[in-house]
Write a protein that holds these residues in place. Structure first.
Motif, PDB file in Angstrom:
ATOM      1  N   LEU A 179       0.826  -1.211   0.000  1.00 32.57           N
ATOM      2  CA  LEU A 179       0.000   0.000   0.000  1.00 32.57           C
ATOM      3  C   LEU A 179       0.862   1.264   0.000  1.00 32.57           C
ATOM      4  N   LEU A 180       1.995   1.222   0.682  1.00 30.10           N
ATOM      5  CA  LEU A 180       2.926   2.343   0.648  1.00 30.10           C
ATOM      6  C   LEU A 180       3.453   2.567  -0.766  1.00 30.10           C
ATOM      7  N   ILE A 181       3.772   1.490  -1.451  1.00 35.06           N
ATOM      8  CA  ILE A 181       4.260   1.597  -2.837  1.00 35.06           C
ATOM      9  C   ILE A 181       3.188   2.221  -3.726  1.00 35.06           C
ATOM     10  N   ILE A 182       1.946   1.816  -3.546  1.00 38.17           N
ATOM     11  CA  ILE A 182       0.845   2.391  -4.323  1.00 38.17           C
ATOM     12  C   ILE A 182       0.721   3.885  -4.021  1.00 38.17           C
ATOM     13  N   ALA A 183       0.812   4.256  -2.753  1.00 41.97           N
ATOM     14  CA  ALA A 183       0.711   5.670  -2.385  1.00 41.97           C
ATOM     15  C   ALA A 183       1.852   6.473  -2.996  1.00 41.97           C
ATOM     16  N   VAL A 184       3.065   5.952  -2.964  1.00 45.65           N
ATOM     17  CA  VAL A 184       4.208   6.643  -3.570  1.00 45.65           C
ATOM     18  C   VAL A 184       3.953   6.842  -5.058  1.00 45.65           C
ATOM     19  N   ASP A 185       3.435   5.821  -5.708  1.00 49.14           N
ATOM     20  CA  ASP A 185       3.156   5.891  -7.141  1.00 49.14           C
ATOM     21  C   ASP A 185       2.120   6.965  -7.459  1.00 49.14           C
ATOM     22  N   TRP A 186       1.034   6.973  -6.757  1.00 48.79           N
ATOM     23  CA  TRP A 186      -0.091   7.853  -7.087  1.00 48.79           C
ATOM     24  C   TRP A 186       0.097   9.291  -6.611  1.00 48.79           C
ATOM     25  N   SER A 237       5.630  16.173  -4.591  1.00 51.93           N
ATOM     26  CA  SER A 237       6.841  16.876  -5.013  1.00 51.93           C
ATOM     27  C   SER A 237       6.526  18.297  -5.468  1.00 51.93           C
ATOM     28  N   ALA A 238       5.344  18.509  -6.056  1.00 54.78           N
ATOM     29  CA  ALA A 238       4.948  19.874  -6.418  1.00 54.78           C
ATOM     30  C   ALA A 238       4.807  20.727  -5.162  1.00 54.78           C
ATOM     31  N   LYS A 239       4.172  20.175  -4.147  1.00 57.50           N
ATOM     32  CA  LYS A 239       3.992  20.903  -2.887  1.00 57.50           C
ATOM     33  C   LYS A 239       5.344  21.176  -2.222  1.00 57.50           C
ATOM     34  N   ALA A 240       6.235  20.201  -2.262  1.00 52.32           N
ATOM     35  CA  ALA A 240       7.566  20.385  -1.680  1.00 52.32           C
ATOM     36  C   ALA A 240       8.357  21.454  -2.424  1.00 52.32           C
ATOM     37  N   GLY A 241       8.086  21.604  -3.706  1.00 53.96           N
ATOM     38  CA  GLY A 241       8.766  22.609  -4.506  1.00 53.96           C
ATOM     39  C   GLY A 241       8.196  23.996  -4.350  1.00 53.96           C
ATOM     40  N   GLY A 242       7.165  24.152  -3.536  1.00 53.31           N
ATOM     41  CA  GLY A 242       6.606  25.464  -3.272  1.00 53.31           C
ATOM     42  C   GLY A 242       5.296  25.744  -3.986  1.00 53.31           C
ATOM     43  N   ALA A 243       4.740  24.754  -4.641  1.00 50.65           N
ATOM     44  CA  ALA A 243       3.479  24.958  -5.345  1.00 50.65           C
ATOM     45  C   ALA A 243       2.338  25.141  -4.356  1.00 50.65           C
ATOM     46  N   SER A 244       1.311  25.825  -4.804  1.00 50.22           N
ATOM     47  CA  SER A 244       0.126  25.981  -3.966  1.00 50.22           C
ATOM     48  C   SER A 244      -0.587  24.636  -3.844  1.00 50.22           C
ATOM     49  N   THR A 245      -1.469  24.544  -2.891  1.00 52.25           N
ATOM     50  CA  THR A 245      -2.237  23.310  -2.713  1.00 52.25           C
ATOM     51  C   THR A 245      -3.058  23.010  -3.965  1.00 52.25           C
ATOM     52  N   GLY A 246      -3.623  24.034  -4.582  1.00 48.53           N
ATOM     53  CA  GLY A 246      -4.395  23.839  -5.812  1.00 48.53           C
ATOM     54  C   GLY A 246      -3.538  23.302  -6.940  1.00 48.53           C
ATOM     55  N   GLY A 256      11.071  15.030  -8.216  1.00 49.86           N
ATOM     56  CA  GLY A 256      10.349  14.232  -7.225  1.00 49.86           C
ATOM     57  C   GLY A 256       9.673  13.028  -7.836  1.00 49.86           C
ATOM     58  N   MET A 257       9.124  13.203  -9.033  1.00 55.03           N
ATOM     59  CA  MET A 257       8.479  12.070  -9.702  1.00 55.03           C
ATOM     60  C   MET A 257       9.505  11.020 -10.116  1.00 55.03           C
ATOM     61  N   LEU A 258      10.665  11.453 -10.592  1.00 59.28           N
ATOM     62  CA  LEU A 258      11.727  10.507 -10.942  1.00 59.28           C
ATOM     63  C   LEU A 258      12.232   9.780  -9.699  1.00 59.28           C
ATOM     64  N   ALA A 259      12.382  10.520  -8.614  1.00 65.41           N
ATOM     65  CA  ALA A 259      12.819   9.909  -7.359  1.00 65.41           C
ATOM     66  C   ALA A 259      11.784   8.901  -6.856  1.00 65.41           C
ATOM     67  N   SER A 260      10.510   9.187  -7.106  1.00 60.86           N
ATOM     68  CA  SER A 260       9.483   8.244  -6.659  1.00 60.86           C
ATOM     69  C   SER A 260       9.574   6.928  -7.418  1.00 60.86           C
ATOM     70  N   THR A 261       9.976   6.975  -8.677  1.00 59.33           N
ATOM     71  CA  THR A 261      10.151   5.738  -9.433  1.00 59.33           C
ATOM     72  C   THR A 261      11.271   4.905  -8.822  1.00 59.33           C
ATOM     73  N   VAL A 262      12.367   5.557  -8.467  1.00 60.50           N
ATOM     74  CA  VAL A 262      13.466   4.850  -7.810  1.00 60.50           C
ATOM     75  C   VAL A 262      12.980   4.257  -6.484  1.00 60.50           C
ATOM     76  N   ALA A 263      12.230   5.038  -5.717  1.00 63.03           N
ATOM     77  CA  ALA A 263      11.702   4.551  -4.440  1.00 63.03           C
ATOM     78  C   ALA A 263      10.771   3.360  -4.654  1.00 63.03           C
ATOM     79  N   GLN A 264       9.927   3.428  -5.680  1.00 59.76           N
ATOM     80  CA  GLN A 264       9.017   2.317  -5.958  1.00 59.76           C
ATOM     81  C   GLN A 264       9.787   1.042  -6.286  1.00 59.76           C
ATOM     82  N   VAL A 265      10.815   1.166  -7.111  1.00 66.89           N
ATOM     83  CA  VAL A 265      11.614  -0.011  -7.472  1.00 66.89           C
ATOM     84  C   VAL A 265      12.267  -0.597  -6.220  1.00 66.89           C
ATOM     85  N   LEU A 266      12.886   0.248  -5.414  1.00 69.63           N
ATOM     86  CA  LEU A 266      13.553  -0.241  -4.207  1.00 69.63           C
ATOM     87  C   LEU A 266      12.563  -0.886  -3.234  1.00 69.63           C
TER      88      LEU A 266
END
Length: 159
Positions: A59-66, A72-81, A134-144
């Motif tokens: 379930l964690l892997i699914i959450a990371v994927d989705w 990563s947008a939010k971490a980069g300073g994007a608004s919630t919207g 962040g999306m690329l890093a999530s792919t690495v995290a999913q594989v691991l």
């Protein structure tokens, strides 16, 4: 080992491959292998603790994927919207675009939404880059994480 055990191992292994390949639900394949094996053993193996731990990992892997694009947008300073919009666009592009299309589509939407909100191309570009990385890093995290799932599943079968 019998045929169903090999099929369960095969599904879990396909999950590892699927975690790196767009449009292939890696975590769901891994979980399918786990539950096929559990069903095949009469719900006795793996034990309840291992079953719950591997299910939570799946379930964690699914959450990371989705959620990778939005987080990563939010971490980069994007608004919630913008982060929510990135999540929706990533989900929709999942069905119609390849991996490059998903990355470029989400990055483009984040840039345009943030530029519309702030009027600052530098900040908008930085936010779009954070999202893409962040999306690329999530792919690495999913594989691991899926490899970890597979190893745990094999240990549960073999020990």
């Amino acid at each position: 080992m019998d045929l169903l055990t090999w099929a369960a191992i095969g599904l879990a292994l396909l999950g590892v491959v699927g975690s790196a390949v767009p449009l292939v639900p890696g975590a769901l394949l891994s979980l399918s292998g786990l539950y096929l094996y559990w069903w095949h053993t009469g719900y006795s193996d793996p034990g309840l603790i291992v079953l719950v731990a591997l299910t939570l990992l799946g379930l964690l892997i699914i959450a990371v994927d989705w959620l990778a694009g939005a987080i990563s947008a939010k971490a980069g300073g994007a608004s919630t919207g913008t982060a929510a919009l990135a999540g929706v666009v990533g989900f929709l592009l999942f069905f119609v675009a390849g991996p490059v299309g998903i990355l470029l589509g989400v990055a483009g939407v984040v840039f345009l939404a943030e530029f519309s909100r702030t009027g600052n191309p530098t900040t908008s570009g930085r936010t779009a880059v954070y999202t893409t990385v962040g999306m690329l890093a999530s792919t690495v995290a999913q594989v691991l994480l899926t490899v970890l799932f597979f190893i745990g599943f094999l240990l549960a079968i073999l020990i």
